[in-house]
Scaffold this active site. Structure first.
Site, PDB file in Angstrom:
ATOM      1  N   TYR A  55       0.779  -1.186  -0.067  1.00 48.04           N
ATOM      2  CA  TYR A  55      -0.008  -0.004   0.068  1.00 48.04           C
ATOM      3  C   TYR A  55       0.959   1.335   0.033  1.00 48.04           C
ATOM      4  CZ  TYR A  55      -5.093  -0.875   0.166  1.00 48.04           C
ATOM      5  OH  TYR A  55      -6.256  -1.220   0.023  1.00 48.04           O
ATOM      6  N   GLU A  57      -0.419   4.914  -0.379  1.00 48.55           N
ATOM      7  CA  GLU A  57      -1.370   6.107  -0.374  1.00 48.55           C
ATOM      8  C   GLU A  57      -0.337   7.313  -0.463  1.00 48.55           C
ATOM      9  OE1 GLU A  57      -2.682   3.646   1.224  1.00 48.55           O
ATOM     10  OE2 GLU A  57      -4.828   3.727   1.395  1.00 48.55           O
ATOM     11  N   ASP A 201      -7.776  13.277 -24.927  1.00 46.87           N
ATOM     12  CA  ASP A 201      -7.824  11.975 -24.366  1.00 46.87           C
ATOM     13  C   ASP A 201      -6.947  11.198 -25.586  1.00 46.87           C
ATOM     14  OD1 ASP A 201      -8.048   9.223 -23.885  1.00 46.87           O
ATOM     15  OD2 ASP A 201     -10.300   9.559 -23.325  1.00 46.87           O
ATOM     16  N   THR A 227      -4.701   5.775 -21.459  1.00 46.83           N
ATOM     17  CA  THR A 227      -4.305   4.091 -20.842  1.00 46.83           C
ATOM     18  C   THR A 227      -2.836   4.007 -21.144  1.00 46.83           C
ATOM     19  OG1 THR A 227      -5.079   3.376 -22.799  1.00 46.83           O
ATOM     20  CG2 THR A 227      -6.750   3.488 -21.028  1.00 46.83           C
ATOM     21  N   LYS A 230      -2.978   0.464 -24.757  1.00 45.94           N
ATOM     22  CA  LYS A 230      -3.311   0.040 -26.051  1.00 45.94           C
ATOM     23  C   LYS A 230      -2.068   0.120 -26.930  1.00 45.94           C
ATOM     24  CE  LYS A 230      -8.129   1.682 -24.967  1.00 45.94           C
ATOM     25  NZ  LYS A 230      -8.048   2.521 -23.754  1.00 45.94           N
ATOM     26  N   ARG A 236      -2.211  -2.669 -17.871  1.00 47.19           N
ATOM     27  CA  ARG A 236      -3.695  -1.806 -17.787  1.00 47.19           C
ATOM     28  C   ARG A 236      -3.217  -0.949 -16.874  1.00 47.19           C
ATOM     29  NH1 ARG A 236      -6.861  -4.940 -20.724  1.00 47.19           N
ATOM     30  NH2 ARG A 236      -8.575  -3.606 -20.707  1.00 47.19           N
TER      31      ARG A 236
HETATM   32  N1  DSN Z   1     -12.834  -0.216 -23.958  1.00 47.14           N
HETATM   33  C1  DSN Z   1     -11.805   0.842 -24.671  1.00 47.14           C
HETATM   34  C2  DSN Z   1     -11.959   0.653 -26.221  1.00 47.14           C
HETATM   35  O1  DSN Z   1     -12.160  -0.545 -26.625  1.00 47.14           O
HETATM   36  O2  DSN Z   1     -11.676   1.564 -26.844  1.00 47.14           O
HETATM   37  C3  DSN Z   1     -12.153   2.229 -24.440  1.00 47.14           C
HETATM   38  O3  DSN Z   1     -12.310   2.594 -23.050  1.00 47.14           O
END
Ligand code: DSN
Length: 414
Positions: A55, A57, A201, A227, A230, A236
Site C-alpha cells: 500500500y 497512498e 484523451d 491508458t 493500447k 492496464r
Molecule cells: N474499451 C476501450 C476501447 O475499446 O476503445 C475504451 O475504453
C-alpha cells in the site's frame, strides 16, 4: 509447504487451466480489437511482482504508510520516464485506467454542472467524453460534437459553432473509434477562443504519439490523459500529463479525492513500458502499426467493403457493413468463429442501436506486435472477406479458423 506459497498450477488447477486456455486462445486467433495489444514479458514480469503486496497512498516523499523506499523509487522513475517520453511538465501515473483518469481531470478542472463539450460516442468519442450513461454526462452539462455526415471527419467549423454556443469550461478531444489524424492545434485554437480548458484523451493513440507517428497534443492541451495498454503496449493502467499550472489540482484529484492506494505493480510495469517506448524498436513498431492499418484498409476496400472516413491514418479502421446488409454483431460473432477477433461498433449516424450497430472496429496494434507485416494484412483481409461471405455457415467458418490457427503459429505470442 503451506497452501499460501504453492504455485498456481499446484494450488489452483482450475484457475490455472482457464489461464492456460486463454493463452491458447490468444495464440491461435488474430487479435484485431483496436484497444488491445500484447504486453512484453518484461511488462508482465513487473505486473506480477511483489509490489502488488504494498500500500502506498500519497506521492513520492509524502506517503501515509511506512516501507516506501522502493515504491517511491519506482513511481519517480515512472513519472520521469512518462515526462521524458511525451515531453510533459508533469505526469501522474496512479490512475487505475483511462476512465478514472478522465474523472480525475474533470474533478480537478470543473465544478459539477459545468458545461463540457466532447465528441459524441456514436461518432467515435468515449463514454467519458460526456455520454449520457457515464458520470461525465450525468454530473456535467454535457454537449457533443458530431463528425461531418459526408466526410465522416471532424468538422472544425461545427465544433467552433457549438463551442461558441454552449461556452464549455472544458473541451475534450480524442476518440475511441476515429480513424483519422486528430488536429490538436485546431482544438486548442477553439478552446482558446471560447476560454475553455482542453483535455486531449490519447488513450488509443498514445503509442503512436510517443513514437512521433501521430502529432502530439502536449503543449497544446492543458491536460492529456491516456491508458497505458493500447498502442502504448504497457500494463492496464492510466496516465495524466499536464502543465505545471495544473499539477497540484490533478494530483489532489487522483489522490485523495478519487482513489486510495495506487497499484504499484502496475506503475512498475508502466515504467517498463515507457522505457520500451523510448527505443528505436518501438518507433519502428509504431510506424509498422500505421503501415499495417493502411495495408489492411486497402485489402478490405479491395473486397468492396466501405470504410468510414474513407480509410485510416492511425491504427484503427471502421467498416460500415450497411451496404452488405448485415449487422456488426453478427459479423463480429462470425469472425470470431473464424478465429478473427474484432468488436462490433457504431458508425457515424448509425441507424442501428449500440448493442447491434452497423460496423466493426479493427485495429493493428496487436498483430503488429506479433510481427505481422503489410503482406500479412492481405491474408487477414482475405480471412475477413471469406468469413463475412459465410456468416451463417459454421463449417466454412471452422475451416477458416483452422487456416487462421496455422497462420498464427508462425507468430508466437510475446
Ligand atoms: N474499451 C476501450 C476501447 O475499446 O476503445 C475504451 O475504453
Amino acid at each position: 509447504m503451506s497452501d499460501h506459497v504453492q504455485n498456481l498450477e499446484d494450488f489452483d488447477p482450475k484457475v490455472h487451466e482457464i489461464l492456460e486456455a486463454e493463452d491458447r486462445r490468444q495464440g491461435r486467433t488474430i487479435r484485431l480489437i483496436a484497444s488491445e495489444n500484447y504486453a512484453s514479458t518484461a511488462v508482465r514480469d513487473a505486473t506480477a511482482s511483489r509490489l502488488t503486496n504494498k500500500y502506498s497512498e500519497g506521492y513520492p516523499g509524502r506517503r501515509y504508510y511506512q516501507g516506501q523506499q522502493y515504491t517511491d523509487a519506482i513511481e519517480n522513475l515512472a513519472r520521469q520516464r512518462a515526462c521524458d517520453l511525451f515531453g510533459a511538465d508533469h505526469a501522474n501515473v496512479q490512475p487505475y485506467s483511462g476512465s478514472p483518469a478522465n474523472l480525475a481531470v474533470y474533478y480537478a478542472l470543473l465544478e459539477v454542472g459545468d458545461p463540457i463539450l466532447g465528441m459524441g460516442l456514436p461518432f467515435g468519442g468515449h463514454l467519458t467524453h460526456g455520454w449520457k450513461v457515464s458520470f461525465s454526462g450525468r454530473f456535467y452539462d454535457a454537449h457533443q460534437y458530431p463528425v461531418d455526415r459526408q466526410t465522416e471527419r471532424i468538422d472544425f467549423a461545427e465544433v467552433r459553432r457549438i463551442a461558441k454556443d454552449v461556452e464549455p469550461r472544458l473541451i475534450i478531444c480524442g476518440a475511441s473509434a476515429y480513424p483519422r489524424t486528430i488536429d490538436f492545434e485546431a482544438f486548442a485554437e477553439i478552446a482558446d477562443e471560447v476560454g475553455a480548458y482542453l483535455l486531449a484523451d490519447i488513450a488509443h493513440i498514445s503509442g503512436l504519439v510517443a513514437a512521433g507517428v501521430h502529432p502530439s497534443p502536449v503543449g497544446l492541451a492543458d491536460v492529456v490523459s491516456s491508458t497505458t495498454h493500447k498502442t502504448l503496449r504497457g500494463p492496464r493502467g492510466g496516465l495524466i500529463l499536464c502543465e505545471e499550472e495544473h499539477k497540484k489540482a490533478i494530483d489532489r484529484a487522483v489522490f485523495p479525492a478519487l482513489q486510495g492506494g495506487p497499484h504499484m505493480n502496475a506503475i512498475a510495469a508502466a515504467a517498463v513500458a515507457f522505457g520500451e517506448a523510448m527505443t528505436k524498436d518501438f518507433k519502428d513498431y509504431a510506424g509498422q502499426v500505421v503501415d499495417n492499418a493502411r495495408a489492411l484498409a486497402a485489402g478490405l476496400e479491395s473486397l468492396g467493403l466501405r470504410l468510414v472516413a474513407g480509410g485510416t491514418d492511425n491504427h484503427l479502421i471502421l467498416v460500415d457493413l450497411t451496404p452488405r446488409d448485415m449487422g456488426g454483431r453478427d459479423a463480429a460473432v462470425a469472425l470470431e468463429k473464424a478465429g478473427v477477433v474484432v468488436n462490433s461498433n457504431s458508425i457515424p449516424f448509425d441507424s442501428r442501436g449500440p448493442f447491434d450497430p452497423s460496423g466493426i472496429r479493427i485495429g493493428t496494434a496487436a498483430v503488429t506486435t506479433r510481427g505481422m507485416d503489410a503482406d500479412d494484412m492481405g491474408r487477414i483481409a482475405d480471412f475477413i472477406g471469406r468469413a463475412l461471405d459465410h456468416l451463417d455457415d459454421d463449417q466454412a467458418l471452422n475451416a477458416i479458423a483452422a487456416e487462421v490457427e496455422e497462420f498464427c503459429s508462425d507468430y508466437p505470442l510475446p
